[in-house]
Write a protein that holds these residues in place. Structure first.
Motif, mmCIF file in Angstrom:
data_model
loop_
_atom_site.group_PDB
_atom_site.id
_atom_site.type_symbol
_atom_site.label_atom_id
_atom_site.label_comp_id
_atom_site.label_asym_id
_atom_site.label_seq_id
_atom_site.Cartn_x
_atom_site.Cartn_y
_atom_site.Cartn_z
ATOM 1 N N SER A 356 36.252 32.428 40.292
ATOM 2 C CA SER A 356 35.778 33.553 39.481
ATOM 3 C C SER A 356 35.708 33.201 38.001
ATOM 4 O O SER A 356 35.183 33.979 37.209
ATOM 5 C CB SER A 356 36.689 34.766 39.672
ATOM 6 N N VAL A 378 30.415 37.639 34.435
ATOM 7 C CA VAL A 378 31.074 37.059 35.600
ATOM 8 C C VAL A 378 30.439 35.735 35.964
ATOM 9 O O VAL A 378 29.357 35.383 35.486
ATOM 10 C CB VAL A 378 31.030 38.018 36.814
ATOM 11 N N GLY A 382 30.114 32.714 42.424
ATOM 12 C CA GLY A 382 31.071 33.676 42.963
ATOM 13 C C GLY A 382 30.573 35.102 42.960
ATOM 14 O O GLY A 382 31.015 35.921 43.771
ATOM 15 N N SER A 383 29.640 35.423 42.048
ATOM 16 C CA SER A 383 29.115 36.787 41.980
ATOM 17 C C SER A 383 28.142 37.106 43.110
ATOM 18 O O SER A 383 27.771 38.264 43.299
ATOM 19 C CB SER A 383 28.440 37.021 40.625
ATOM 20 N N SER A 389 34.542 35.267 46.056
ATOM 21 C CA SER A 389 34.974 34.915 44.705
ATOM 22 C C SER A 389 36.499 34.920 44.639
ATOM 23 O O SER A 389 37.142 35.890 45.048
ATOM 24 C CB SER A 389 34.396 35.923 43.699
ATOM 25 N N GLY A 391 39.849 34.732 42.350
ATOM 26 C CA GLY A 391 40.452 34.891 41.040
ATOM 27 C C GLY A 391 41.790 34.180 40.943
ATOM 28 O O GLY A 391 42.180 33.422 41.834
ATOM 29 N N GLY A 419 36.792 37.962 36.331
ATOM 30 C CA GLY A 419 36.559 39.173 37.105
ATOM 31 C C GLY A 419 35.703 40.159 36.339
ATOM 32 O O GLY A 419 35.653 40.120 35.106
ATOM 33 N N VAL A 439 33.723 41.425 41.282
ATOM 34 C CA VAL A 439 34.518 40.247 41.623
ATOM 35 C C VAL A 439 35.818 40.276 40.809
ATOM 36 O O VAL A 439 35.885 40.961 39.780
ATOM 37 C CB VAL A 439 33.736 38.947 41.325
ATOM 38 N N PRO A 440 36.843 39.533 41.267
ATOM 39 C CA PRO A 440 36.884 38.656 42.434
ATOM 40 C C PRO A 440 37.150 39.446 43.708
ATOM 41 O O PRO A 440 37.475 40.628 43.661
ATOM 42 C CB PRO A 440 38.059 37.728 42.114
ATOM 43 N N THR A 465 41.146 28.697 38.480
ATOM 44 C CA THR A 465 40.570 29.261 39.707
ATOM 45 C C THR A 465 39.882 28.184 40.538
ATOM 46 O O THR A 465 39.580 28.403 41.707
ATOM 47 C CB THR A 465 39.588 30.407 39.387
#
Length: 543
Positions: A356, A378, A382-383, A389, A391, A419, A439-440, A465
């Motif tokens: 994230s 973000v 991961g998004s 995602s 964190g 996040g 996210v995450p 991360t």
């Protein structure tokens, strides 16, 4: 040309092909009408200085991304799979139902060759056509001009198109974008700066593999990764001698990873070696007997697309990436190209993890993007809704090695678990379906210095991360191993299953913040649902 947040949307305008009147001798081939690939506009050129045209003879590689077919049908299938009402597809089944047709691929390759480009490959799913050519040939093919640029804020030179790339209007219904003409921002590794006192009993002062497994209750799984494959998505190399030292220190029964070079593999020397070695060692710590495959490629937008396509062609069950960029720094075309392949991964029952980010709610800070450093942002990929995602937390152990507590990771100096809310992707149904993706989804130990690792010839501590992501990927690999023992399918799409559990089977993190979002009971944009909970989450996912 740069797109604002409000206009970051792909628009392919329609047009008609010019015709030569019947009976009139044609002295030259008619010039086709072109449609702009607005999604392929390079972000951030207004903050760079154009230093001159790219020499016309210079070779450039690109990946032309094609659109999926039957997308509404695909969306229904993904929803049915998430609910357990449909089986996973093979790569061939996905290609035949949702990939571009061979006829569409032929139209694209014929056009590229007609402009003098060399087609170097077509992905197995037909979603990408790779080509190389000179700058002059690419300028003509995409009706643009390639130039050299300098970004003082980043301290680097790069190549980018200085006008919106275009394709013939006759191909606009097939082509979604082109990557390789945009190298302004490149993916960054999400590794934390070491900070704070020693926390574990490892040689470097970080947690050992046994301490990490104990903290997250992994002994109860009675699994070590045997018979499973875990892939790492990388832009660097590693020295096997360093991995051997780590494994021998902790008596881990591991074998050397298999390396798959994409587009010739990474050629950046040891600049990313620390990241690759960290990822391998974290994976070994959690799932020591899993078959580890390191996919590595040049750090370019076109190679990124090719690596995703290689992973889905191999149908790897679990994939971990430790690389990303804030959404402001990505062209929409590159995100759309990845999104199409991420959907294929989900349809095949693959699980993809990504970090994230390490700048809290202000992801662009870590990319040195000065314009958006203070904006909430973000990390991509991961998004993407089809990626889990991961964190970060700060993990504290009891004297017996069990988990004492966890708070969201925020160690000061701008370092914190990423996040927030996507500005690109809509919130999927399993996340509520109203607004934008959040996210995450989950978190794990990431605070600077929580992992005892042997990197580039020395023991030390590491985190971020980018360490939490392979930890979760290795944990899911153990769950897939247990699923096989029980005669069940691998987990596949984790997110819909995780959100259906509503946090009932994870370690909830309720204390701390990520510089903007506060942790609390249940899901939050500081820690997601929480951290691994051994056999409890495993049984809930397989129940």
């Amino acid at each position: 040309m740069a797109l604002s947040r409000r206009t970051m949307v792909a628009i392919l305008t329609a047009g008609s092909l010019s015709l030569v009147s019947v009976g009139v001798p044609a002295l030259a081939q008619p010039t086709p009408a072109f449609s702009p690939l607005v999604a392929s506009v390079v972000p951030g050129l207004d903050r760079a200085v154009r230093t001159g045209s790219l020499p016309g003879s210079q070779s450039v590689s690109v990946a032309v991304s094609l659109k999926l077919r039957n997308q509404s049908e695909l969306d229904r299938l993904l929803a049915d799979q998430a609910a357990g009402r449909a089986k996973y597809l093979t790569p061939q089944q996905f290609r035949d139902r949702f990939g571009p047709t061979q006829a569409d691929v032929n139209r694209v390759t014929d056009y590229l060759r007609s402009r003098g480009l060399k087609v170097t490959g077509v992905s197995a799913n037909r979603l990408a056509v790779d080509a190389t050519g000179t700058a002059d040939q690419l300028n003509a093919a995409f009706n643009t001009s390639l130039a050299r640029w300098h970004d003082a804020g980043l301290g680097r030179d790069f190549t980018a198109a200085d006008s919106t790339p275009k394709v013939p209007t006759t191909l606009s219904a097939v082509v979604s974008g082109v990557t390789g003409l945009d190298e302004h921002y490149v993916p960054q590794r999400r590794t934390a700066e070491v900070s704070g006192p020693k926390v574990g009993s490892g040689p470097g002062g970080g947690y050992t593999p046994s301490e990490l497994r104990s903290a997250y209750g992994l002994a109860g799984l009675e699994a070590d990764g045997s018979g499973q494959t875990l892939a790492l998505f990388e832009y660097g190399k590693f020295d096997q001698a360093n991995i051997d030292t780590f494994d021998h220190q902790y008596n881990l029964p591991t074998s050397p990873p298999v390396v798959k070079n994409i587009d010739g593999g990474n050629t950046d020397g040891d600049s990313a070696q620390a990241e690759v070695e960290l990822d391998i060692e974290v994976a070994h710590a959690i799932a020591p007997k899993a078959d580890l495959v390191v996919y590595t490629a040049p750090n370019t937008t076109s190679a990124e697309v090719d690596m995703w396509n290689a992973l889905v062609a191999d149908n790897v069950p679990v994939v971990s990436s430790s690389w990303g960029l804030c959404e402001y720094d990505r062209s929409l075309a590159s995100m759309q190209a990845v999104d199409a392949v991420a959907k294929q991964a989900a349809a095949q029952g693959m699980t993809f993890f990504a970090p994230s980010g390490d700048a809290g709610a202000y992801d662009c800070e870590r990319d040195a993007n000065t314009q958006h450093a203070g904006d909430l942002a973000v990390d991509f990929p991961g998004s993407n809704p089809y990626v889990t995602s991961v964190g970060g937390t700060k993990l504290t152990l009891n004297t017996d090695g069990t988990r004492a507590s966890e708070t969201t990771w925020n160690q000061g100096g701008g370092w914190a678990g990423g996040g927030g809310q996507s500005m690109v992707f809509d919130k999927p149904l399993w996340q509520g379906g109203d607004g934008k993706r959040q996210v995450p989804d989950v978190s794990a130990a990431a605070s600077g210095g929580e992992y005892s690792v042997y990197i580039q010839g020395a023991w030390g501590r590491n985190g971020g991360t980018s360490a939490a992501s392979p930890l979760w990927a290795a944990y899911l690999t153990l769950i897939n191993q247990r699923a096989g023992v029980l005669g069940k399918l691998r987990i596949g799409q984790l997110n819909p299953k995780l959100y259906a559990l509503a946090g009932a089977a994870v370690n909830d993190v309720t204390v701390g913040d990520n510089r903007f979002y506060q942790a609390g009971a249940g899901f939050d944009m500081a820690s997601g649902w929480g951290t691994p909970n051994g056999i409890t989450l495993c049984d809930a996912l397989l129940g």
